[in-house]
Structure formats: structure tokens, C-alpha cells
Write a protein that holds these residues in place. Structure first.
Motif, mmCIF file in Angstrom:
data_model
loop_
_atom_site.group_PDB
_atom_site.id
_atom_site.type_symbol
_atom_site.label_atom_id
_atom_site.label_comp_id
_atom_site.label_asym_id
_atom_site.label_seq_id
_atom_site.Cartn_x
_atom_site.Cartn_y
_atom_site.Cartn_z
ATOM 1 N N THR A 84 0.765 -0.958 0.404
ATOM 2 C CA THR A 84 -0.111 0.370 -0.180
ATOM 3 C C THR A 84 1.118 0.877 -0.154
ATOM 4 O O THR A 84 1.771 1.557 0.734
ATOM 5 N N TYR A 85 1.089 1.893 -0.780
ATOM 6 C CA TYR A 85 1.602 4.259 -1.345
ATOM 7 C C TYR A 85 0.862 4.588 -0.720
ATOM 8 O O TYR A 85 -0.587 4.779 -1.537
ATOM 9 N N ASP A 86 1.056 5.765 -0.403
ATOM 10 C CA ASP A 86 0.315 7.481 0.023
ATOM 11 C C ASP A 86 1.129 8.290 0.191
ATOM 12 O O ASP A 86 2.285 7.954 -0.521
ATOM 13 N N ALA A 87 0.677 8.901 -0.784
ATOM 14 C CA ALA A 87 1.194 10.436 -0.990
ATOM 15 C C ALA A 87 0.287 11.431 -1.112
ATOM 16 O O ALA A 87 -1.005 11.888 -1.515
ATOM 17 N N VAL A 88 0.968 12.330 -1.097
ATOM 18 C CA VAL A 88 0.166 13.931 -1.349
ATOM 19 C C VAL A 88 0.403 14.823 -2.306
ATOM 20 O O VAL A 88 1.739 14.714 -2.776
ATOM 21 N N GLY A 89 -0.233 15.306 -2.985
ATOM 22 C CA GLY A 89 0.360 16.392 -4.335
ATOM 23 C C GLY A 89 -0.951 16.834 -4.394
ATOM 24 O O GLY A 89 -1.425 17.787 -3.321
ATOM 25 N N MET A 90 0.455 18.491 -4.936
ATOM 26 C CA MET A 90 -0.680 19.584 -5.361
ATOM 27 C C MET A 90 -1.107 20.018 -6.298
ATOM 28 O O MET A 90 0.132 20.019 -7.396
ATOM 29 N N ARG A 91 -1.754 20.258 -7.332
ATOM 30 C CA ARG A 91 -1.892 20.809 -8.868
ATOM 31 C C ARG A 91 -2.257 22.808 -8.703
ATOM 32 O O ARG A 91 -3.609 23.089 -8.097
ATOM 33 N N GLY A 92 -1.775 23.051 -9.619
ATOM 34 C CA GLY A 92 -1.929 24.777 -9.849
ATOM 35 C C GLY A 92 -2.594 24.912 -10.972
ATOM 36 O O GLY A 92 -1.664 24.779 -11.918
ATOM 37 N N THR A 93 -3.450 25.541 -11.219
ATOM 38 C CA THR A 93 -3.692 25.998 -12.770
ATOM 39 C C THR A 93 -4.257 27.348 -13.056
ATOM 40 O O THR A 93 -4.303 27.909 -11.971
ATOM 41 N N VAL A 94 -3.913 28.231 -13.926
ATOM 42 C CA VAL A 94 -4.986 28.979 -14.195
ATOM 43 C C VAL A 94 -4.870 29.325 -15.415
ATOM 44 O O VAL A 94 -4.246 28.375 -16.877
ATOM 45 N N TYR A 95 -6.270 29.689 -15.551
ATOM 46 C CA TYR A 95 -6.310 29.646 -16.985
ATOM 47 C C TYR A 95 -6.529 31.455 -17.263
ATOM 48 O O TYR A 95 -6.984 32.631 -16.341
ATOM 49 N N GLN A 96 -6.266 31.961 -18.558
ATOM 50 C CA GLN A 96 -6.388 33.744 -18.764
ATOM 51 C C GLN A 96 -7.205 33.315 -20.093
ATOM 52 O O GLN A 96 -6.536 32.951 -20.650
ATOM 53 N N ASP A 97 -8.016 34.515 -20.174
ATOM 54 C CA ASP A 97 -8.273 34.916 -21.213
ATOM 55 C C ASP A 97 -7.715 36.100 -21.880
ATOM 56 O O ASP A 97 -7.892 37.154 -21.596
ATOM 57 N N TRP A 98 -7.131 36.291 -23.481
ATOM 58 C CA TRP A 98 -6.263 37.043 -23.567
ATOM 59 C C TRP A 98 -7.243 37.668 -24.039
ATOM 60 O O TRP A 98 -6.747 39.234 -24.529
ATOM 61 N N SER A 99 -7.792 37.359 -24.701
ATOM 62 C CA SER A 99 -8.779 38.507 -26.133
ATOM 63 C C SER A 99 -9.897 37.230 -26.154
ATOM 64 O O SER A 99 -10.399 36.506 -24.895
ATOM 65 N N PRO A 100 -11.241 37.485 -26.670
ATOM 66 C CA PRO A 100 -12.462 37.331 -26.165
ATOM 67 C C PRO A 100 -12.033 36.019 -28.246
ATOM 68 O O PRO A 100 -12.542 35.334 -27.724
ATOM 69 N N VAL A 101 -10.702 36.061 -28.340
ATOM 70 C CA VAL A 101 -10.529 34.808 -29.254
ATOM 71 C C VAL A 101 -9.809 33.880 -28.999
ATOM 72 O O VAL A 101 -9.625 32.888 -28.750
ATOM 73 N N VAL A 102 -8.717 34.463 -27.782
ATOM 74 C CA VAL A 102 -7.192 33.286 -27.412
ATOM 75 C C VAL A 102 -7.225 33.751 -26.010
ATOM 76 O O VAL A 102 -7.757 34.728 -25.405
ATOM 77 N N SER A 103 -7.398 31.883 -25.555
ATOM 78 C CA SER A 103 -7.386 31.579 -23.873
ATOM 79 C C SER A 103 -6.172 30.576 -23.841
ATOM 80 O O SER A 103 -5.863 29.690 -25.089
ATOM 81 N N THR A 104 -5.758 30.732 -23.007
ATOM 82 C CA THR A 104 -4.581 29.722 -22.547
ATOM 83 C C THR A 104 -4.565 29.378 -21.126
ATOM 84 O O THR A 104 -5.949 29.588 -20.162
ATOM 85 N N ARG A 105 -4.452 27.640 -20.855
ATOM 86 C CA ARG A 105 -4.293 26.812 -19.490
ATOM 87 C C ARG A 105 -3.137 26.493 -19.659
ATOM 88 O O ARG A 105 -2.405 25.689 -19.896
ATOM 89 N N THR A 106 -2.321 26.776 -18.036
ATOM 90 C CA THR A 106 -1.297 26.473 -17.839
ATOM 91 C C THR A 106 -1.800 25.485 -16.721
ATOM 92 O O THR A 106 -1.552 26.237 -14.938
ATOM 93 N N THR A 107 -0.918 24.284 -16.414
ATOM 94 C CA THR A 107 -1.402 23.469 -15.285
ATOM 95 C C THR A 107 0.261 23.094 -14.648
ATOM 96 O O THR A 107 0.894 22.053 -15.424
#
Length: 268
Positions: A84-107
Motif C-alpha cells: 500500500t502506497y500513500d502520497a500527497v500532491g498539489m495541482r495549480g492551474t491558471v486559466y487566462q482569457d487574453w482576448s475574446p479569441v485566445v485563451s490559455t490553460r497552464t497546469t
């Protein structure tokens, strides 16, 4: 081919089926701070005496104007007949709307070095609105797993919005130990006519839809996931999902069932 355990690959290839927001070059959110807090519990059970994977994740979403930040600490346990294995993790995500045409997601995801989660997992998506109600998303991802094994992913997809929902297709390629693998993913989303409820379906097939705990990537793997988001009262919503995956490997054929349940609430 070298045997390479790929912990966490199936989940990210399916895309986000948790309570993380979906930002895809749509109209920017109104100015002002909005916060959402959620908790998700998931259990994945493997046949053929391959054990289970259980996790609990807390997600805090902070949205201000064109930027959305999601912080998600998680605790996981991998239970097998031998250990049996245990682990702790952390996820961080940034969503950015740069314009009505372009957006990004960084994780970025970081976890302890155990056979539960990927040790390091980073991904970048860019979404462009190419026509009315149509977006194209290109993405790259790199992950390092327990034992120092690595995998690189690239994907390209298109989503078509219609009144009451959307449908999307995404092709993902993976490179592991110099070999290339591919997977296909279809996502259908249907929104309720009233309220904030929705139903989503994910269907995937291909090499890169590999088992998280098997020896290597293999062809003819399949997966289906159904998720329901149901408003309960005020700003509280229930998110429930169930999935079935089928894997074929050098060690034989086996399946995995996944159940996920969560609650989310607006804090303001």
C-alpha cells in the motif's frame, strides 16, 4: 519496449472531469472577485487482483476578471495485494482569457515520489476561436513518474458549441522511450435548459488510453466516463461521475471502474 508505469496518464488524457472550470476562448468573466470551493472523492478499482486507487481532492477556484486560478491539494492511496502506497500532491492551474479569441490553460502538478501520482506533471494548452461557436485547442504536456520514467504528450482538438451544449474531438500523441502512441477522445456536453446543471460524456480509444498501473502502452484500450453536475440549493452543486476502462497488455486483459463524487459551493 522498456516497461514503463505511467501513473496518472489516463486521467489527464481524458481531460478534466472534475470541478475545474472550462475556459476556452469564451467571453471574459465580469470584473470582480468570485470564489468557489469544492471537494472531490474518487475510487478506481482494477480487476484481475490489481488493487485500487483512492483519492480526495480539495479545489479552490479564484476568478477575477479574465484570470482564473485553481489550487487543488490531493491525498491518494494505491492499494495492491502486495503493498500500500500513500502520497500527497498539489495541482495549480491558471486559466487566462487574453482576448475574446485566445485563451490559455497552464497546469503544474507536484507530488511525492511514490507509485500513486506522477511526481511532476506540467501542461500547457492554447485555445483559439477560429469561427463562430468553434474553437481549436493545441496542447503539450510532460510528466515524470515514480522511478524516473518520463512521458511527453502533444494534442490537437476542436470543439463546436451549439445551443444547449458542445461536442469536441481531441487527438493525443505520446512519446515514451522513443516510441509513439496515439489516442482519440470525444466529449459531449449537454446543459440543462434551466439552472446550472449539465451532463457530460467522454469516450476514448487508442494506445495512449493506457492503464495507469500496467507495464506499458498498448493498443485497443477503451474508456467511457459519464458525469452529472446537479445544482442542489443556493450556490451548492453535486458533481458525480462513473467510468469504465478496458485495457489490453502483455499481461492480459483487465478492466477498471471509476466512481467520483464531489460538492462545490460559491463563497461569495
Amino acid at each position: 519496449m522498456k516497461k514503463t508505469p505511467l501513473i496518472g496518464s489516463t486521467v489527464l488524457l481524458l481531460g478534466s472531469v472534475s470541478m475545474a472550470p472550462s475556459v476556452a476562448a469564451e467571453t471574459a468573466s465580469p470584473a470582480g472577485l468570485r470564489q468557489t470551493l469544492g471537494i472531490v472523492a474518487e475510487v478506481r478499482s482494477f480487476s484481475d487482483h490489481r488493487g485500487t486507487l483512492s483519492s480526495i481532492t480539495v479545489e479552490e477556484e479564484i476568478r477575477r476578471g479574465d484570470t482564473t486560478i485553481v489550487l487543488a491539494p490531493t491525498i491518494g492511496e494505491r492499494d495492491t495485494p502486495s503493498a500500500t502506497y500513500d502520497a500527497v500532491g498539489m495541482r495549480g492551474t491558471v486559466y487566462q482569457d487574453w482576448s475574446p479569441v485566445v485563451s490559455t490553460r497552464t497546469t503544474v502538478f507536484l507530488a511525492e515520489k511514490t507509485p500513486v501520482f506522477a511526481h511532476i506533471d506540467v501542461a500547457q494548452d492554447v485555445t483559439v476561436r477560429v469561427a463562430d461557436r468553434t474553437t481549436v485547442t493545441a496542447g503539450i504536456r510532460w510528466a515524470e513518474y515514480d522511478g524516473g520514467n518520463e512521458a511527453a504528450f502533444a494534442s490537437l482538438g476542436v470543439r463546436r458549441y451549439f445551443e444547449g451544449g458542445s461536442i469536441a474531438y481531441r487527438l493525443t500523441g505520446a512519446e515514451v522511450d522513443g516510441d509513439d502512441f496515439f489516442a482519440h477522445l470525444i466529449n459531449l456536453r449537454l446543459d440543462d435548459s434551466e439552472g446550472g446543471g449539465s451532463t457530460q460524456l467522454w469516450l476514448s480509444v487508442g494506445d495512449a488510453a493506457s492503464s495507469q498501473f500496467d507495464d506499458s502502452f498498448n493498443a485497443n484500450n477503451r474508456s467511457v466516463t459519464l458525469q452529472r453536475t446537479q445544482p442542489l440549493w443556493d450556490n451548492v452543486a453535486l458533481v458525480a461521475a462513473a467510468g469504465l476502462s478496458e485495457y489490453r497488455s502483455a499481461g492480459g486483459h483487465y478492466t477498471a471502474t471509476t466512481f467520483r463524487v464531489g460538492l462545490s459551493t460559491m463563497l461569495d
